[in-house]
Design a protein around this motif. Structure first.
Motif, PDB file in Angstrom:
ATOM      1  N   ILE A  76      28.587  46.775  19.680  1.00 37.83           N
ATOM      2  CA  ILE A  76      27.869  45.504  19.700  1.00 37.83           C
ATOM      3  C   ILE A  76      26.674  45.657  18.764  1.00 37.83           C
ATOM      4  N   PHE A  93      23.208  40.413  19.719  1.00 41.43           N
ATOM      5  CA  PHE A  93      23.447  39.550  20.869  1.00 41.43           C
ATOM      6  C   PHE A  93      22.332  38.522  20.872  1.00 41.43           C
ATOM      7  N   VAL A 107      27.709  36.981  20.379  1.00 44.63           N
ATOM      8  CA  VAL A 107      27.712  38.432  20.237  1.00 44.63           C
ATOM      9  C   VAL A 107      28.437  38.781  18.937  1.00 44.63           C
ATOM     10  N   LEU A 144      23.899  41.644  28.424  1.00 47.21           N
ATOM     11  CA  LEU A 144      25.319  41.878  28.172  1.00 47.21           C
ATOM     12  C   LEU A 144      25.674  43.287  28.630  1.00 47.21           C
TER      13      LEU A 144
END
Length: 104
Positions: free
Chosen positions: A24, A27, A44, A93
């Motif tokens: 990731i 975000f 994201v 997240l």
């Protein structure tokens, strides 16, 4: 195999979501809410591994994630990935732990 950054919209609705496997990298709050008036979304960005050179090529693997609000219970084994400010809310997240398959 190659890597691409993919942008994915997620609903904030207490449900697990499947994303391409990968890191990731960002975000954030939903950027288009002024157009769609969609309040319960976040975005994201995932660095995903792709099978081919085309943007339509499939990603390799998936991961289960869920967005939690501040104060909500977090499942045991969930891994924090990122947090973001969205108006008066802060969303978090998490990657959910893999559930064991029923193979025995």
């Amino acid at each position: 195999m190659n890597r691409r950054i993919l942008r994915i919209e997620l609903k904030v609705d207490d449900q697990a979501r499947e994303l391409p496997a990968g890191k990731i990298v960002h975000f954030s709050d939903y950027r288009k809410k002024h157009i769609t008036h969609e309040q319960n979304r976040v975005e994201v960005w995932v660095e995903a591994h792709m099978e081919g050179e085309s943007l339509l090529a499939g990603t390799i693997g998936t991961q289960q994630v869920q967005v939690f609000g501040t104060g909500q219970p977090i499942p045991d084994g969930a891994e924090h990935l990122a947090s973001c400010l969205a108006g008066q809310f802060v969303w978090h997240l998490y990657r959910l732990p893999e559930t064991p398959t029923g193979d025995s």
